[in-house]
Design an enzyme around this catalytic site. Structure first.
Site, short mmCIF file in Angstrom:
data_model
loop_
_atom_site.label_atom_id
_atom_site.label_comp_id
_atom_site.label_asym_id
_atom_site.label_seq_id
_atom_site.Cartn_x
_atom_site.Cartn_y
_atom_site.Cartn_z
N LYS A 199 -61.99 34.77 12.74
CA LYS A 199 -60.96 35.26 12.14
C LYS A 199 -60.06 35.44 10.52
O LYS A 199 -60.41 36.06 10.43
CB LYS A 199 -59.64 35.15 13.36
CG LYS A 199 -58.38 35.95 13.31
CD LYS A 199 -57.62 35.83 13.44
CE LYS A 199 -56.29 34.56 13.56
NZ LYS A 199 -55.97 34.29 12.20
N ASN A 200 -60.04 33.83 10.58
CA ASN A 200 -59.70 33.62 9.46
C ASN A 200 -60.36 34.05 8.20
O ASN A 200 -60.36 33.90 6.74
CB ASN A 200 -58.87 32.54 9.42
CG ASN A 200 -57.96 32.53 10.33
OD1 ASN A 200 -57.30 33.45 10.75
ND2 ASN A 200 -56.96 31.13 10.37
N CYS A 243 -43.28 32.78 10.65
CA CYS A 243 -43.79 33.62 11.46
C CYS A 243 -43.31 32.80 13.23
O CYS A 243 -42.62 31.98 11.99
CB CYS A 243 -44.80 33.63 11.27
SG CYS A 243 -45.63 32.64 11.33
N ARG A 283 -43.29 30.74 5.61
CA ARG A 283 -44.42 30.54 5.26
C ARG A 283 -44.14 31.41 4.29
O ARG A 283 -44.60 32.50 3.69
CB ARG A 283 -44.82 31.02 6.39
CG ARG A 283 -45.99 30.63 7.23
CD ARG A 283 -46.53 30.99 8.81
NE ARG A 283 -47.87 31.45 7.93
CZ ARG A 283 -48.55 31.34 8.78
NH1 ARG A 283 -48.69 31.91 10.12
NH2 ARG A 283 -50.05 31.44 8.04
N ASP A 339 -54.52 24.50 12.74
CA ASP A 339 -54.94 25.60 14.47
C ASP A 339 -55.82 24.85 15.21
O ASP A 339 -55.38 25.66 16.44
CB ASP A 339 -55.50 26.37 13.60
CG ASP A 339 -55.36 26.86 12.39
OD1 ASP A 339 -56.17 28.00 11.61
OD2 ASP A 339 -53.71 26.50 11.58
N ARG A 379 -54.86 38.29 19.90
CA ARG A 379 -54.42 37.96 17.94
C ARG A 379 -55.67 36.97 17.91
O ARG A 379 -56.53 37.85 16.66
CB ARG A 379 -52.76 36.99 17.72
CG ARG A 379 -51.96 38.01 17.48
CD ARG A 379 -51.19 37.69 16.89
NE ARG A 379 -51.32 37.53 15.68
CZ ARG A 379 -50.02 37.37 14.61
NH1 ARG A 379 -49.54 36.84 14.88
NH2 ARG A 379 -50.98 36.67 13.78
C1 EPZ Z 1 -54.31 29.81 6.81
O1 EPZ Z 1 -53.02 30.86 6.72
C2 EPZ Z 1 -54.18 30.25 7.76
N1 EPZ Z 1 -54.54 32.26 8.00
C3 EPZ Z 1 -53.73 29.74 8.94
O2 EPZ Z 1 -54.54 30.05 10.64
C4 EPZ Z 1 -54.09 28.40 8.91
O3 EPZ Z 1 -53.19 28.08 9.49
C5 EPZ Z 1 -53.31 28.20 7.32
O4 EPZ Z 1 -54.72 28.81 6.48
C6 EPZ Z 1 -53.63 27.13 6.85
O5 EPZ Z 1 -54.93 26.39 7.05
C7 EPZ Z 1 -55.47 33.21 7.73
O6 EPZ Z 1 -56.57 32.23 7.28
C8 EPZ Z 1 -55.48 34.38 8.44
P1 EPZ Z 1 -51.38 27.99 3.67
P2 EPZ Z 1 -52.26 30.86 5.70
O7 EPZ Z 1 -51.54 29.37 2.89
O8 EPZ Z 1 -53.42 31.21 4.01
C9 EPZ Z 1 -47.07 26.74 2.83
C10 EPZ Z 1 -53.73 30.55 12.72
O9 EPZ Z 1 -54.18 29.91 13.54
N2 EPZ Z 1 -47.20 28.57 1.34
O10 EPZ Z 1 -52.31 27.22 3.51
O11 EPZ Z 1 -50.89 31.25 5.06
C11 EPZ Z 1 -47.16 27.38 4.19
O12 EPZ Z 1 -45.88 27.97 4.23
C12 EPZ Z 1 -53.55 30.71 11.36
O13 EPZ Z 1 -55.24 31.47 12.76
C13 EPZ Z 1 -46.50 27.49 0.65
O14 EPZ Z 1 -45.54 27.13 0.55
O15 EPZ Z 1 -51.69 28.96 4.73
C14 EPZ Z 1 -47.82 26.09 4.86
O16 EPZ Z 1 -46.82 25.10 5.44
C15 EPZ Z 1 -52.23 29.72 11.60
N3 EPZ Z 1 -46.03 29.34 -0.61
C16 EPZ Z 1 -48.70 25.96 4.15
O17 EPZ Z 1 -48.63 25.76 2.81
C17 EPZ Z 1 -47.12 29.90 -0.76
O18 EPZ Z 1 -47.09 30.17 -1.39
C18 EPZ Z 1 -50.55 25.99 4.28
O19 EPZ Z 1 -49.73 27.51 4.08
C19 EPZ Z 1 -47.73 29.39 0.53
C20 EPZ Z 1 -48.07 28.85 1.51
#
Ligand code: EPZ
Length: 423
Positions: free
Chosen positions: A22-23, A116, A121, A305, A397
């Protein structure tokens, strides 16, 4: 609203096939916006998040057609620069259209994604990176605007290895003028998928999978035909189904190279694993699960995850396990539901202290988010009696045909529709 009804206690036996990741798929769909030619993405799971992303691309003017388990995407020259608010709100990954739309159209407007179910996030790193590439970025009335006729390459340092920020900026930099370096980049396997897909389109990117990614901007990108890797989170979830039911499952699509931290933790917990080939792992539950400690980390650390699912495993371990969620600030909602099934869990901040009990008991539980839902299904498979998992839409999802895959290996599980109560 639908629910899953599970009668637990049955050791699962047989082969489970893991669907496409998915991701990875969601990002490749966004990357196709950069192309003037058709793109084909293969091994795409039929899950709700993919359907939502299809709607996002169509709302921008792209043509998206299913052909079996492939998506055929054609992007016209005339694209809209803004995605509908309700679609962005329903799926955070929609913000991954920002990089492609900005660099292709010179402007983009998306609604600021709210928090969310699993925590705040923000997207500050996405926006700082786009500014570094020369875009003007501002917020107004809950929308984010970015403008920049010709982005130019830059040296970008991410404060944290954000998956989404890395991918959004890779896509924007692919058509920017000059060289971009992303330092402290995320290293997930899905990042490598984005690089490989973009390079098939004619991009010049290297370093994905390491913490330094270099992108040489090009003038334009063509089409690509790409087969997506299996979903490592789905694979890990089904490996736990074998462990928790004392079963014997062969997981087709469990890529050992993507699951290092997960395999290590399962071995520590006393689960028997056998890598049959690069993408197939056999998992046998021994009936004895040893307690363990884990904390979630960016890849190649333990994946957040799979944290809820490992909390479910810990509820029936022989001792006290300690699990800390380090990535999100509100990803322990499954604990309250697991307690309804007899789990003994104390939460301190973002740490769950789980004292294993002999058996869980079936109960009616409600799914707060996607991966918590998977954890509750696993708990139901291991529990005595009947478990009713409500709000299954969250699970749909990210898990393609979950009840069919589990029933095929012996699970007593069925999906029931619930008539919406007349209000
Ligand atoms: C991706 O989300 C995945 N989703 C998430 O999977 C996964 O948990 C996550 O990466 C971490 O591995 C998809 O790929 C669609 P991040 P993403 O940016 O890109 C903070 C699932 O269950 N952050 O690495 O949103 C954020 O709040 C989903 O399949 C900032 O603070 O993850 C979080 O605490 C859930 N500022 C952390 O970093 C930013 O600009 C990780 O976020 C961006 C992120």
């Amino acid at each position: 609203m639908e629910r899953l009804v599970i009668r637990g206690g049955v050791p699962l036996k047989g082969r489970i096939h893991v669907s496409g990741a998915k991701n990875a798929v969601l990002k490749l769909m966004c990357a196709s916006l950069l192309s003037h030619e058709p793109c084909c993405i293969r091994n795409v799971p039929r899950i709700k998040d993919v359907a939502t992303m299809c709607d996002v691309l169509r709302s921008l003017g792209a043509r998206v057609d299913w052909r079996g388990s492939s998506l055929w995407i054609e992007v016209p020259d005339k694209l809209d620069y803004t995605a509908p608010h309700e679609l962005i709100k329903s799926m955070r990954a929609s913000i991954q259209v920002m990089g492609p739309l900005l660099v292709r159209l010179g402007k983009v407007r998306v609604s600021l994604p709210g928090g969310c179910a699993i925590g705040d996030r923000p997207i500050d790193m996405h926006l700082r990176g786009l500014r570094a590439l020369g875009a003007r970025v501002w917020e107004d009335q809950g929308y984010i605007y970015a403008q920049g006729e010709r982005l130019r390459g830059a040296e970008i340092h991410l404060d944290y290895p954000s998956v989404g920020a890395t991918e959004n900026l890779m896509m924007a930099a692919a058509l920017a003028k000059g060289k971009t370096t992303i330092q402290n980049a995320a290293m997930e396997p899905e990042i490598i998928e984005s690089q490989e897909f973009l390079n098939k389109m004619g991009a010049r990117i290297r370093g994905a999978g390491t913490n330094k990614i270099e992108i040489e901007g090009v003038e334009e990108l063509g089409g690509a035909d790409y087969q997506v890797i299996p979903d490592r989170v789905e694979a890990g979830s089904y490996m736990l189904a074998a462990a928790m039911t004392g079963g014997d499952l062969t997981i087709e699509g469990a890529v050992a190279d993507h699951l290092g931290a997960v395999i290590h933790k399962l071995l520590e917990a006393g689960v028997e694993l056998e890598c049959l080939d690069r993408e197939t792992i056999r998992v046998r539950g021994t009936g004895l699960i040893r307690p363990f400690h884990l904390r979630t980390r960016p890849y190649p650390g333990f994946p957040t995850d799979l944290q809820p699912q490992f909390v479910a495993l810990a509820t029936i371990a022989r001792g006290i396990s300690i699990i800390t969620e380090e990535i999100y600030n509100n990803r322990l909602k499954h604990v309250a539901e697991l307690r309804r099934m007899g789990a003994d869990i104390v939460v301190e901040g973002q740490t769950a202290i789980i004292r294993g009990v002999g058996r869980l008991s079936g109960a009616v539980v409600s799914v707060p988010d996607l991966r918590a839902g998977a954890a509750l299904v696993l708990a139901g498979l291991a529990a005595d009696g009947e478990t009713v998992v409500e709000d299954v839409g969250h699970i749909d999802r990210g898990y393609e045909g979950i009840e069919g895959k589990l029933a095929a290996v012996g699970a007593q599980i069925r999906r029931e529709g619930i008539e919406e109560r007349a209000c």
